[in-house]
Design a protein around this motif. Structure first.
Motif, PDB file in Angstrom:
ATOM      1  N   LYS A   1       0.783  -1.237   0.000  1.00  0.00           N
ATOM      2  CA  LYS A   1       0.000   0.000   0.000  1.00  0.00           C
ATOM      3  C   LYS A   1       0.811   1.281   0.000  1.00  0.00           C
TER       4      LYS A   1
ATOM      5  N   GLU B   1      -9.771  -4.806   8.001  1.00  0.00           N
ATOM      6  CA  GLU B   1     -10.909  -4.201   7.302  1.00  0.00           C
ATOM      7  C   GLU B   1     -11.655  -5.253   6.495  1.00  0.00           C
TER       8      GLU B   1
ATOM      9  N   GLY C   1     -10.681  -6.616  -4.464  1.00  0.00           N
ATOM     10  CA  GLY C   1      -9.593  -5.699  -4.125  1.00  0.00           C
ATOM     11  C   GLY C   1      -8.873  -5.222  -5.374  1.00  0.00           C
ATOM     12  N   ASP C   2      -8.288  -4.066  -5.283  1.00  0.00           N
ATOM     13  CA  ASP C   2      -7.510  -3.502  -6.369  1.00  0.00           C
ATOM     14  C   ASP C   2      -6.172  -3.073  -5.769  1.00  0.00           C
ATOM     15  N   PRO C   3      -5.049  -3.669  -6.092  1.00  0.00           N
ATOM     16  CA  PRO C   3      -4.735  -4.520  -7.250  1.00  0.00           C
ATOM     17  C   PRO C   3      -4.760  -6.031  -7.014  1.00  0.00           C
ATOM     18  N   GLU C   4      -5.312  -6.527  -5.916  1.00  0.00           N
ATOM     19  CA  GLU C   4      -5.278  -7.981  -5.686  1.00  0.00           C
ATOM     20  C   GLU C   4      -5.937  -8.767  -6.825  1.00  0.00           C
TER      21      GLU C   4
ATOM     22  N   ASN D   1     -13.969  -5.348   2.903  1.00  0.00           N
ATOM     23  CA  ASN D   1     -14.466  -4.625   1.747  1.00  0.00           C
ATOM     24  C   ASN D   1     -15.568  -5.451   1.113  1.00  0.00           C
TER      25      ASN D   1
ATOM     26  N   GLY E   1      -3.729   3.513  -3.051  1.00  0.00           N
ATOM     27  CA  GLY E   1      -4.704   2.454  -3.329  1.00  0.00           C
ATOM     28  C   GLY E   1      -4.051   1.089  -3.460  1.00  0.00           C
TER      29      GLY E   1
HETATM   30  N1  GLY Z   1      -6.088  -3.216  -2.204  1.00  0.00           N
HETATM   31  C1  GLY Z   1      -6.917  -2.747  -1.181  1.00  0.00           C
HETATM   32  C2  GLY Z   1      -8.302  -2.506  -1.562  1.00  0.00           C
HETATM   33  O1  GLY Z   1      -8.757  -2.874  -2.623  1.00  0.00           O
HETATM   34  O2  GLY Z   1      -9.023  -1.921  -0.753  1.00  0.00           O
END
Ligand code: GLY
Ligand code: AMP
Length: 419
Positions: A214, A283, A289-292, A285, A226
């Motif tokens: 991050k 956390e 995920g971005d970039p996962e 979401n 991000g």
């Molecule tokens: N890579 C973290 C997110 O998508 O929140």
């Protein structure tokens, strides 16, 4: 089937690319998408916020499934609006997306269903919040309750930094309503990883773990972004840990949401820290995920559309994964995550890698930058090192780049440094 993806970033490009490989997809649309996606889907010039236009488009083009990428439309109730018109979506309704949209809600859910996470208190009064910081001491973590585009989390090394963050959020209202409530949380130590799952009510189908990077600069220095790069799977996270996290975190969260009458359908993402006492949640979401996503989907053997349909029908999609590692490095605009230049012509990237586009547009038959995160260069390899070599061989050096930068150590930090 005709399929619509809503969003414009790297995550959505990755989803679109994977869907384009599906034999079941007839026409693939992305709204609004970006110029880099045009070889995989038809970009439709409708913004994520233009609800009525999106619904009309889906109806007029016989779209049988819509996938919503980013969090903001989810929390604005885009999935609810589609469903109210009888349109099928793979995305959580607003009341379920709250698991991402309100950190205090997510924490209460975790307490109620005994999901391992950092201890915390929630405050609206700055004096009480500071008193709590005084009791616990630093380091300590201050989080704005609502969505803050990745900027609402302050890992405070000292009490003074924590006090400042509390004042910024509760007194100066830097994040307006999103920061009208803060969560003050125990600082957890350990390496970070992300675990995403396809979820429909009580049914949870985990993907392989990924690790995001991050901070903006090498050695985990600089501001939070991000995400500057990622890889999957994560060798230091054992199968036992995944099984535990699936059962004690993802499954409990999904079932908890059902119990709360907020049944979740979509991608549930857990951001986790591997502490000495096992994985703990930092956390949730309500989306990919971005970039996962850019490094996880390329390893999925299944047809993504079939997976989504199976999950929606309450059927086990039987996920299968390639025995390789996928790594991706983000090329960002100079200055990101603060103000950055736009309209810069992209550098040449070639070799044995793939490119996922995020902030690009076409100008005079060339791609130019429009966003902070511009693209991700990714590759698969037998090992993390092999994937990393393939990626870095394709990118000009930071010195050669004009207007862009990237991290040179994605995949090299095995132990996630704090922050
Ligand atoms: N890579 C973290 C997110 O998508 O929140
Ligand atoms: P987030 O914006 O929620 O993804 O958080 C940004 C970063 O803050 C995470 O990637 C972690 O490195 C860090 N962080 C969040 N919560 C904690 C915590 N309780 N302990 C330590 N680090 C944390």
């Amino acid at each position: 089937m005709n399929v619509l993806v809503v969003g414009r970033g790297g995550r959505e490009h990755s989803i679109v690319k994977k869907l384009s490989e599906s034999v079941k997809v007839d026409e693939l649309f992305v709204a609004p998408g970006n110029a880099g996606m045009e070889s995989h889907a038809t970009c439709v010039p409708i913004e994520e916020t233009e609800r009525t236009k999106l619904i009309d488009f889906a109806k007029n083009n016989q779209v049988s499934l819509t996938i919503i990428g980013p969090e903001n439309p989810l929390l604005d109730g885009l999935a609810d609006a589609f469903q109210a018109e009888g349109l099928r979506v793979f995305a959580p309704r607003r009341e379920a997306a709250l698991i991402e949209g309100s950190k205090s809600f997510a924490k209460e859910l975790m307490m109620k269903y005994q999901i391992p996470t950092a201890s915390y208190e929630t405050f609206t009064d700055p004096i009480a919040a500071k008193q709590y910081v005084n009791e616990i001491g630093a380091p300590i973590v201050i989080k704005a309750d609502g969505l803050a585009a990745g900027k609402g989390v302050i890992v405070a090394e000292t009490k003074e930094i924590a006090f400042q963050a509390i004042d910024d959020m509760l007194v100066s209202k830097t994040f307006s309503d999103a920061g009208a409530k803060v969560v003050v949380e125990e600082f957890l130590v350990g390496s970070e990883f992300s675990l995403m799952a396809f979820v429909n009510g009580d049914n949870v189908y985990p993907m392989i773990p990924a690790r995001d990077h991050k901070r903006a600069f090498d050695n985990d220095e600089g501001p939070n972004t991000g995400g500057m790069g990622a890889y999957a799977p994560v060798a230091d996270i054992t199968e036992d840990v995944i099984v535990y996290a699936t059962k004690e975190i993802l499954q409990k969260a999904a079932s908890g949401m059902v119990m709360e009458d907020r049944s979740f359908t979509g991608i549930l993402y857990a951001g986790l820290i591997m502490t000495d006492n096992g994985p703990k949640v930092i956390e949730f979401n309500a989306r990919f995920g971005d970039p996962e996503t850019q490094v996880v989907l390329p390893l999925m053997k299944n047809d993504l559309l079939q997976v989504l349909l199976d999950v929606l029908h309450g059927k086990d999609p039987q996920l299968e994964w390639e025995e390789e590692t996928c790594l991706g490095v983000v090329l960002a605009s100079f200055g990101y995550p603060d103000a950055y230049r736009k309209g810069v012509v992209l550098p040449d990237i070639d070799g044995d890698s793939f490119i996922v586009y995020a902030g690009v547009e076409e100008s005079d038959n060339r791609f130019v930058s429009t966003g902070g995160r511009v693209l991700l260069v990714g590759a698969k390899g037998k090992t993390l090192g092999a994937a990393s070599r393939l990626v870095y061989e394709c990118i000009p050096s930071n010195e050669e780049l004009d207007g862009f930068f990237y991290r040179t150590d994605i995949g090299k930090i095995e132990e996630g440094a704090p922050g």
